[in-house]
Design an enzyme around this catalytic site. Structure first.
Site, PDB file in Angstrom:
ATOM      1  N   ASP A   1       0.862  -1.227   0.070  1.00 38.27           N
ATOM      2  CA  ASP A   1      -0.022  -0.116  -0.060  1.00 38.27           C
ATOM      3  C   ASP A   1       0.891   1.470   0.010  1.00 38.27           C
ATOM      4  O   ASP A   1       1.809   1.293   0.737  1.00 38.27           O
ATOM      5  CB  ASP A   1      -0.777   0.165   1.165  1.00 38.27           C
ATOM      6  CG  ASP A   1      -2.144   0.950   1.085  1.00 38.27           C
ATOM      7  OD1 ASP A   1      -2.295   1.639  -0.056  1.00 38.27           O
ATOM      8  OD2 ASP A   1      -2.658   1.260   2.252  1.00 38.27           O
TER       9      ASP A   1
ATOM     10  N   LEU B   1      10.990 -20.790  -4.622  1.00 38.25           N
ATOM     11  CA  LEU B   1       9.977 -19.930  -4.216  1.00 38.25           C
ATOM     12  C   LEU B   1       8.654 -19.617  -5.001  1.00 38.25           C
ATOM     13  O   LEU B   1       8.528 -19.792  -6.255  1.00 38.25           O
ATOM     14  CB  LEU B   1      10.552 -18.471  -4.149  1.00 38.25           C
ATOM     15  CG  LEU B   1       9.615 -17.254  -3.669  1.00 38.25           C
ATOM     16  CD1 LEU B   1       9.190 -17.426  -2.147  1.00 38.25           C
ATOM     17  CD2 LEU B   1       9.967 -16.012  -4.334  1.00 38.25           C
TER      18      LEU B   1
ATOM     19  N   HIS C   1       2.760   3.302  -9.226  1.00 37.22           N
ATOM     20  CA  HIS C   1       2.541   1.693  -9.297  1.00 37.22           C
ATOM     21  C   HIS C   1       3.765   1.331 -10.082  1.00 37.22           C
ATOM     22  O   HIS C   1       4.667   0.070  -9.362  1.00 37.22           O
ATOM     23  CB  HIS C   1       1.537   1.733 -10.197  1.00 37.22           C
ATOM     24  CG  HIS C   1       0.220   2.051  -9.280  1.00 37.22           C
ATOM     25  ND1 HIS C   1       0.033   1.659  -8.112  1.00 37.22           N
ATOM     26  CD2 HIS C   1      -0.963   2.460  -9.807  1.00 37.22           C
ATOM     27  CE1 HIS C   1      -1.306   2.085  -7.836  1.00 37.22           C
ATOM     28  NE2 HIS C   1      -1.734   2.694  -8.807  1.00 37.22           N
TER      29      HIS C   1
HETATM   30  C1  FPP Z   1      -1.867   0.211  -3.509  1.00 41.17           C
HETATM   31  O1  FPP Z   1      -1.256   1.533  -3.444  1.00 41.17           O
HETATM   32  C2  FPP Z   1      -1.260  -0.614  -4.679  1.00 41.17           C
HETATM   33  C3  FPP Z   1      -2.062  -0.894  -5.520  1.00 41.17           C
HETATM   34  C4  FPP Z   1      -3.529  -0.943  -5.767  1.00 41.17           C
HETATM   35  C5  FPP Z   1      -1.445  -1.609  -6.653  1.00 41.17           C
HETATM   36  C6  FPP Z   1      -0.409  -2.582  -6.404  1.00 41.17           C
HETATM   37  C7  FPP Z   1       0.318  -2.627  -7.824  1.00 41.17           C
HETATM   38  C8  FPP Z   1       1.745  -2.854  -7.773  1.00 41.17           C
HETATM   39  C9  FPP Z   1       2.856  -2.728  -6.946  1.00 41.17           C
HETATM   40  C10 FPP Z   1       2.041  -2.651  -9.352  1.00 41.17           C
HETATM   41  C11 FPP Z   1       2.773  -3.913  -9.880  1.00 41.17           C
HETATM   42  C12 FPP Z   1       2.184  -5.145  -9.456  1.00 41.17           C
HETATM   43  C13 FPP Z   1       2.145  -6.076 -10.295  1.00 41.17           C
HETATM   44  C14 FPP Z   1       1.531  -7.630 -10.106  1.00 41.17           C
HETATM   45  C15 FPP Z   1       2.782  -6.159 -11.792  1.00 41.17           C
HETATM   46  P1  FPP Z   1      -2.431   2.850  -3.484  1.00 41.17           P
HETATM   47  O2  FPP Z   1      -2.612   2.887  -5.056  1.00 41.17           O
HETATM   48  O3  FPP Z   1      -3.756   2.271  -2.764  1.00 41.17           O
HETATM   49  O4  FPP Z   1      -1.873   3.818  -2.792  1.00 41.17           O
HETATM   50  P2  FPP Z   1      -2.575   5.031  -2.012  1.00 41.17           P
HETATM   51  O5  FPP Z   1      -3.201   4.439  -0.762  1.00 41.17           O
HETATM   52  O6  FPP Z   1      -1.224   6.006  -1.435  1.00 41.17           O
HETATM   53  O7  FPP Z   1      -3.366   5.719  -2.915  1.00 41.17           O
END
Ligand code: FPP
Length: 243
Positions: free
Chosen positions: A19, A130, A36
């Site tokens: 997150d 893994l 991201h």
């Molecule tokens: C949460 O941060 C993150 C996500 C909803 C997406 C997670 C995705 C990745 C780490 C990218 C790559 C993953 C793969 C499998 C290729 P948020 O956007 O909710 O952050 P915020 O709460 O600060 O807005």
């Protein structure tokens, strides 16, 4: 010494709620998608460290069933990242004997991402290092509902009676169950970015999981911090309700 020899106290399964990509982007004055992308780079490093540490299963929460509420641009961008990730990393994951599995209703995601997932699953299907589980279009309540429905079908067909239904049967019918080789429940769940909740992640499986929270935003989360949290966990005693 090979660090994999130090596995005595290393958890078997670590799950991570990645997150804070959006807040990281805002803090750094870049787009959410760049956040991201930075998150993806952080994830790559955590996989490597988890492998070196001898963790057997690493599960990441990449896209929840609630994430569809985000803008089309952001949703599309996250799936494009997945395609990019598989394109650039699959060969190395395979070389490192990593097995990729997907938890969730992934056949409903955009076509290009489905094709990448199929390729990743197929390429790594014989690997026994893994196991890297990506929770994608995943929701814990939906997962339980899906499992309950499949058990109800067996009851209504007369295959089993109501009193035959067991907890183990529910575990088997989850995404972490038979369809993905029976992944053990997570020993430890880590969430970054200072939020202290599970947000519909592994709700059945988390019954006895240790929980760890850090203020680091996911793209800033380093392998060293990951390792420190895992070692701190290893020092905690889990009693599973006993004494
Ligand atoms: C949460 O941060 C993150 C996500 C909803 C997406 C997670 C995705 C990745 C780490 C990218 C790559 C993953 C793969 C499998 C290729 P948020 O956007 O909710 O952050 P915020 O709460 O600060 O807005």
């Amino acid at each position: 010494m090979d660090r994999k020899e130090l596995t005595e106290k290393i958890p078997v399964h670590v799950a991570v709620i990645m997150d804070g990509n959006g807040r990281w982007a805002e803090k750094n004055g870049v787009s959410r998608l760049s956040g991201h992308n930075a998150g993806m780079l952080a994830m790559k490093e955590i996989i490597k460290r988890a492998d070196i540490m001898g963790i057997r299963y690493l599960t990441v929460y990449a896209f929840s069933t609630e994430n569809w509420k985000r803008s089309q641009e952001e949703v599309g961008g996250i799936f494009n990242l997945l395609v990019k990730y598989v394109g650039s990393e699959l060969a190395e994951l395979d070389e490192n004997n990593v097995r990729v599995r997907i938890l969730g209703d992934w056949r409903q995601v955009p076509k290009a991402a489905v094709a990448s997932i199929e390729k990743a699953l197929d390429t790594t299907k014989n690997n026994d290092g893994l196991q890297f589980n990506i929770a994608l279009n995943y929701g814990g309540r939906q997962e339980i509902l899906h499992a309950v429905r499949s058990i109800c079908e067996r009851v209504s067909s007369g295959e089993i009676g109501v009193s035959d239904v067991t907890g183990a049967m529910i575990s088997d019918a989850l995404y972490t169950g038979e369809e993905n080789g029976n992944i053990p429940d997570p020993d430890l769940i880590i969430r970054t970015s200072g939020e202290e909740r599970l947000s519909n992640f592994l709700l059945w499986q988390c019954a006895y999981s240790e929980l760890a929270f850090t203020d680091s935003l996911w793209p800033d989360f380093t392998p060293d911090e990951f390792e420190a949290i895992v070692h701190a966990f290893a020092g905690r005693k889990r009693r599973f309700g006993g004494r």
